[in-house]
Design a protein around this motif. Structure first.
Motif, PDB file in Angstrom:
ATOM      1  N   LEU A  30      45.433  46.155  44.722  1.00  0.00           N
ATOM      2  CA  LEU A  30      44.863  46.754  43.513  1.00  0.00           C
ATOM      3  C   LEU A  30      44.475  45.686  42.497  1.00  0.00           C
ATOM      4  N   LEU A  31      45.319  44.673  42.332  1.00  0.00           N
ATOM      5  CA  LEU A  31      45.000  43.584  41.402  1.00  0.00           C
ATOM      6  C   LEU A  31      43.777  42.801  41.854  1.00  0.00           C
ATOM      7  N   VAL A  32      43.686  42.570  43.157  1.00  0.00           N
ATOM      8  CA  VAL A  32      42.522  41.843  43.686  1.00  0.00           C
ATOM      9  C   VAL A  32      41.249  42.653  43.449  1.00  0.00           C
ATOM     10  N   ALA A  33      41.301  43.952  43.733  1.00  0.00           N
ATOM     11  CA  ALA A  33      40.119  44.802  43.532  1.00  0.00           C
ATOM     12  C   ALA A  33      39.710  44.832  42.064  1.00  0.00           C
ATOM     13  N   GLU A  34      40.671  44.907  41.170  1.00  0.00           N
ATOM     14  CA  GLU A  34      40.367  44.919  39.738  1.00  0.00           C
ATOM     15  C   GLU A  34      39.784  43.584  39.291  1.00  0.00           C
ATOM     16  N   SER A  35      40.350  42.480  39.790  1.00  0.00           N
ATOM     17  CA  SER A  35      39.839  41.153  39.428  1.00  0.00           C
ATOM     18  C   SER A  35      38.407  40.959  39.910  1.00  0.00           C
ATOM     19  N   VAL A  36      38.113  41.443  41.110  1.00  0.00           N
ATOM     20  CA  VAL A  36      36.753  41.325  41.653  1.00  0.00           C
ATOM     21  C   VAL A  36      35.771  42.142  40.811  1.00  0.00           C
ATOM     22  N   SER A  37      36.197  43.321  40.365  1.00  0.00           N
ATOM     23  CA  SER A  37      35.292  44.139  39.545  1.00  0.00           C
ATOM     24  C   SER A  37      35.054  43.517  38.170  1.00  0.00           C
ATOM     25  N   ILE A  38      36.058  42.824  37.630  1.00  0.00           N
ATOM     26  CA  ILE A  38      35.911  42.193  36.320  1.00  0.00           C
ATOM     27  C   ILE A  38      35.141  40.871  36.422  1.00  0.00           C
ATOM     28  N   HIS A  39      35.414  40.105  37.480  1.00  0.00           N
ATOM     29  CA  HIS A  39      34.790  38.785  37.657  1.00  0.00           C
ATOM     30  C   HIS A  39      34.092  38.715  39.015  1.00  0.00           C
ATOM     31  N   PRO A  40      32.937  39.361  39.164  1.00  0.00           N
ATOM     32  CA  PRO A  40      32.258  39.370  40.464  1.00  0.00           C
ATOM     33  C   PRO A  40      31.752  37.991  40.899  1.00  0.00           C
ATOM     34  N   GLU A  41      31.626  37.052  39.957  1.00  0.00           N
ATOM     35  CA  GLU A  41      31.131  35.726  40.304  1.00  0.00           C
ATOM     36  C   GLU A  41      32.122  34.930  41.170  1.00  0.00           C
ATOM     37  N   VAL A  42      33.374  35.325  41.183  1.00  0.00           N
ATOM     38  CA  VAL A  42      34.372  34.641  42.022  1.00  0.00           C
ATOM     39  C   VAL A  42      34.949  35.586  43.079  1.00  0.00           C
ATOM     40  N   ALA A  43      34.176  36.582  43.451  1.00  0.00           N
ATOM     41  CA  ALA A  43      34.647  37.553  44.450  1.00  0.00           C
ATOM     42  C   ALA A  43      34.904  36.895  45.803  1.00  0.00           C
ATOM     43  N   PHE A 107      45.702  24.325  41.275  1.00  0.00           N
ATOM     44  CA  PHE A 107      44.783  23.189  41.277  1.00  0.00           C
ATOM     45  C   PHE A 107      43.375  23.636  41.657  1.00  0.00           C
ATOM     46  N   HIS A 108      43.277  24.452  42.696  1.00  0.00           N
ATOM     47  CA  HIS A 108      41.961  24.921  43.125  1.00  0.00           C
ATOM     48  C   HIS A 108      41.290  25.744  42.036  1.00  0.00           C
ATOM     49  N   LEU A 109      42.041  26.670  41.458  1.00  0.00           N
ATOM     50  CA  LEU A 109      41.472  27.544  40.434  1.00  0.00           C
ATOM     51  C   LEU A 109      41.045  26.757  39.200  1.00  0.00           C
ATOM     52  N   LEU A 110      41.900  25.864  38.729  1.00  0.00           N
ATOM     53  CA  LEU A 110      41.620  25.155  37.483  1.00  0.00           C
ATOM     54  C   LEU A 110      40.666  23.977  37.664  1.00  0.00           C
ATOM     55  N   SER A 111      40.815  23.223  38.736  1.00  0.00           N
ATOM     56  CA  SER A 111      40.033  21.994  38.887  1.00  0.00           C
ATOM     57  C   SER A 111      38.736  22.184  39.665  1.00  0.00           C
ATOM     58  N   ILE A 112      38.803  22.893  40.766  1.00  0.00           N
ATOM     59  CA  ILE A 112      37.630  23.013  41.627  1.00  0.00           C
ATOM     60  C   ILE A 112      36.734  24.165  41.182  1.00  0.00           C
ATOM     61  N   VAL A 113      37.322  25.329  40.969  1.00  0.00           N
ATOM     62  CA  VAL A 113      36.534  26.493  40.549  1.00  0.00           C
ATOM     63  C   VAL A 113      36.191  26.392  39.068  1.00  0.00           C
ATOM     64  N   GLY A 114      37.093  25.840  38.279  1.00  0.00           N
ATOM     65  CA  GLY A 114      36.866  25.713  36.843  1.00  0.00           C
ATOM     66  C   GLY A 114      37.116  27.003  36.093  1.00  0.00           C
ATOM     67  N   ALA A 115      37.900  27.871  36.667  1.00  0.00           N
ATOM     68  CA  ALA A 115      38.229  29.146  36.014  1.00  0.00           C
ATOM     69  C   ALA A 115      39.645  29.056  35.459  1.00  0.00           C
ATOM     70  N   GLY A 116      39.985  30.011  34.627  1.00  0.00           N
ATOM     71  CA  GLY A 116      41.306  30.000  34.008  1.00  0.00           C
ATOM     72  C   GLY A 116      41.275  29.152  32.757  1.00  0.00           C
ATOM     73  N   GLY A 117      42.346  29.171  32.060  1.00  0.00           N
ATOM     74  CA  GLY A 117      42.403  28.405  30.822  1.00  0.00           C
ATOM     75  C   GLY A 117      43.781  27.849  30.604  1.00  0.00           C
ATOM     76  N   PRO A 118      44.114  27.598  29.353  1.00  0.00           N
ATOM     77  CA  PRO A 118      45.428  27.023  29.045  1.00  0.00           C
ATOM     78  C   PRO A 118      46.591  27.916  29.498  1.00  0.00           C
ATOM     79  N   GLY A 119      46.411  29.211  29.401  1.00  0.00           N
ATOM     80  CA  GLY A 119      47.465  30.124  29.837  1.00  0.00           C
ATOM     81  C   GLY A 119      47.746  30.011  31.321  1.00  0.00           C
TER      82      GLY A 119
END
Length: 159
Positions: A30-43, A107-119
């Motif tokens: 459910l979390l994955v499906a919701e994340s994909v609907s909110i951020h389709p660019e990283v589906a 590391f992948h999310l923050l450095s390679i994809v460039g998504a996410g933030g300080p939190g």
């Protein structure tokens, strides 16, 4: 260790295991499906990230099963045997693998994809710090158990 303490620990292990199973089978999709609907660019990351998180949950479940086995050894007063070290080593490996999974995913999310933030950075850093500390604490505890096994064997030889 009293029988009531062992029963409470077993009830806790069952509750945690069932909660992890619920998260793995129902909540995570459910979390994955919701994340994909909110951020389709990283589906395209949804499936690999889901498998990494599932692998981390499996590490937790393996550690819980090992704790159950060690608890049974405590109940039978057979914890000071060499076979106990194998179960503690398995918990150490599961903890280390889960920590590396969080580190790799972060590391992948923050450095390679460039998504996410300080939190996200703080959450990954805190989880990796806690996981590393727990893993090293388990290594120390395993060494203490190995020493206790050796001392008990010496005492049995003397008696």
């Amino acid at each position: 260790m009293t029988n009531s303490a062992i029963a409470l620990l077993r009830a806790s292990l069952i509750a945690i295991f069932l909660g992890a199973l619920l998260a793995q089978t129902l909540i995570l999709p459910l979390l994955v499906a919701e994340s994909v609907s909110i951020h389709p660019e990283v589906a395209y990351l949804a499936t690999p990230y889901r498998w990494v998180v599932t692998a981390g949950i499996i590490c937790l479940q393996v550690a819980l099963a090992c704790i159950w086995i060690l608890l049974s050894k405590v109940q039978r007063q057979r914890i000071f045997e060499n076979s106990s070290l194998r179960w503690v080593t398995t918990i150490i490996c599961a903890s280390a693998i889960a920590t590396f999974l969080v580190l790799g995913l972060g590391f992948h999310l923050l450095s390679i994809v460039g998504a996410g933030g300080p939190g996200v950075f703080l959450m990954v850093a805190g989880t990796v710090a806690f996981g590393s500390a727990a893993t090293w604490l388990l290594v120390v505890m395993r060494n203490l158990l190995a020493s206790a096994i050796g001392l008990e064997a010496e005492m049995r030889a003397v008696i």
